[in-house]
Design an enzyme around this catalytic site. Structure first.
Site, PDB file in Angstrom:
ATOM      1  N   TYR A 172       0.849  -1.195   0.000  1.00  0.00           N
ATOM      2  CA  TYR A 172       0.000   0.000   0.000  1.00  0.00           C
ATOM      3  C   TYR A 172       0.880   1.239   0.000  1.00  0.00           C
ATOM      4  O   TYR A 172       1.872   1.306   0.739  1.00  0.00           O
ATOM      5  CB  TYR A 172      -0.888   0.017   1.247  1.00  0.00           C
TER       6      TYR A 172
ATOM      7  N   GLU B 254      -3.487   7.464  -4.142  1.00  0.00           N
ATOM      8  CA  GLU B 254      -3.365   6.163  -3.466  1.00  0.00           C
ATOM      9  C   GLU B 254      -3.121   5.060  -4.478  1.00  0.00           C
ATOM     10  O   GLU B 254      -3.822   4.965  -5.489  1.00  0.00           O
ATOM     11  CB  GLU B 254      -4.663   5.878  -2.698  1.00  0.00           C
TER      12      GLU B 254
END
Ligand code: GDP
Ligand code: MN
Length: 389
Positions: A108, A196
């Site tokens: 992530y 993101e």
């Protein structure tokens, strides 16, 4: 403003961030053609302004162009419901057809604004491909942060620290740190609100690849990014928020409650919501009309509130400074007479031209609930909403 995944990936690619090869399709036949052209197994991905598409049935693997067509048939035209969309879901009119990635690891990576620090923050985790909120909740030690100090920028040592912390060492160290630096650059240069990559993939042959991308920008900076704003897809936004924008009302936010609010000034808006909550009510929206001194603007705002099926009562709470309460009163009377505001309506006016404003309300002969002061306005609104629903 939010970008679609395919738009975000084009943007990130411009900043040197590696993304899978892919093509956009708007029909099943286009999906078939795209898969044929890619010449590999593909993944067919619903384009919608939400995360959790995988779990919601919006991401499908396809081994052949025929399977890609079938997957696109299933996805195009659907209302995709995820944990972020609410029960109505979002309409899907576009899919992204991408080469399937050989995934060895999922990580992530994001850049967001840390509001308490007042700076962008780069967030990295080895626990990729899952909901980051969940990771933060259950295994917070798996989340690593580096603040970006505006006067010195994202430093190479910060990229290395995050790379080490998430197990991106050895041959991956340099490309990982470079990728982070590029993501920060993309974020800063486009006035990002959040950028993101989840998952950031390490492929079987040891390459980094942004397998998913979300990018949203700060609306206040739209005027600096004419090209980006062309990518806006209003089909993914709340219809009333879009209407409010078009009517020149910048501050309309749809909320979950049943009391519609028309106020002026963000401070008064927040105080009004607090007062309603204090009295046991729930606001249905946050609408700041500002100093719009035209009855038309007031009517447009009340129309938006009045047409919301969740609204069972309305509170007009105006403290006139530059805003004139007589113009607000005119707008309320017009909206009522035109049937745009069928819900019981509490009106509290104070400040500039309040005598004229109240006189307009009195002479209208309309069935309005008048209130003096904040507490009374909130109590009467909560009571009216309770009676109506
Ligand atoms: P999201 O659910 O909206 O966040 O959409 P993602 O693009 O992140 O896709 C969800 C999941 O689908 C990912 O976490 C991956 O596990 C899987 N996925 C996406 N692309 C590929 C791919 O190319 N190959 C494989 N095997 N899985 C993929
Ligand atoms: Mn994802």
């Amino acid at each position: 403003m939010k970008l679609h995944e395919y738009q975000a990936k084009e943007l990130l690619a411009d900043y040197g961030i590696p993304v899978p090869r892919g093509k956009v399709a708007r029909t099943p036949d286009e999906a078939h053609a795209a898969a044929t052209e890619l010449g590999t197994k593909v993944v067919v991905k619903a384009q919608a302004h939400t995360g959790g598409r995988g779990k919601g049935g919006g991401v499908k693997l396809a081994s052949t162009p025929d399977e890609a067509r079938e997957a696109a048939e299933a996805i195009l035209g659907m209302q995709l419901v995820t944990h972020q969309t609410g029960p109505a879901g979002l309409p899907i009119s576009t899919v992204l057809i991408e080469e399937q990635v050989d995934i060895a690891r999922e990580l992530y990576l994001s850049v967001a604004i840390d509001n308490s620090a007042g700076k962008p923050v780069v967030i990295a985790s080895a626990a990729g491909g899952m909901d980051i909120e969940e990771v933060a909740e259950s295994t917070p030690e798996q989340i690593h942060n580096q603040l970006v100090y505006p006067h010195c920028g994202f430093q190479p040592y910060q990229g290395r620290a995050l790379a080490f912390a998430t197990g991106l060492d050895g041959d991956l160290l340099r490309p990982a740190a470079a990728l982070m630096e590029n993501l920060v650059r993309a974020f800063n240069e486009n006035d990002g609100a959040i950028a993101e990559i989840n998952p950031l993939v390490v492929t079987g042959d040891g390459q980094l690849l942004a397998a998913d991308a979300k990018f949203s920008t700060d609306d206040n900076a739209d005027f600096r990014h004419a090209k980006l704003t062309e990518l806006r897809d209003t089909s993914q936004e709340d219809a009333r928020e879009v209407e409010a924008n078009e009517a020149g009302i910048e501050n309309y936010v749809k909320l979950d409650g049943n009391i519609g609010c028309l106020v002026n000034g963000a401070g008064l808006a927040m105080a009004t919501m607090d007062a309603l909550k204090f009295e046991g009510g729930e606001p249905a929206n946050f609408l700041d009309i500002g100093t719009a001194n035209s009855a038309d603007a007031v009517v447009a705002a009340l129309k938006i509130i009045g047409s919301d099926p969740d609204v069972s009562a309305v509170l007009v709470n105006i403290f006139g400074g530059l805003a004139r309460t007589d113009i607000i009163a005119d707008g309320v009377v017009i909206a009522k007479n035109e049937g745009l505001l069928p819900q019981p309506t509490v009106v509290r006016l104070a400040g500039t031209n309040v005598e004229e404003g109240l006189k307009i309300l009195d002479e209208s002969g309309l069935d309005l609930i008048r209130a003096d002061g904040f507490a009374e306005a909130a109590q009467k609104s909560v009571a009216a909403a309770a009676d109506a629903s």
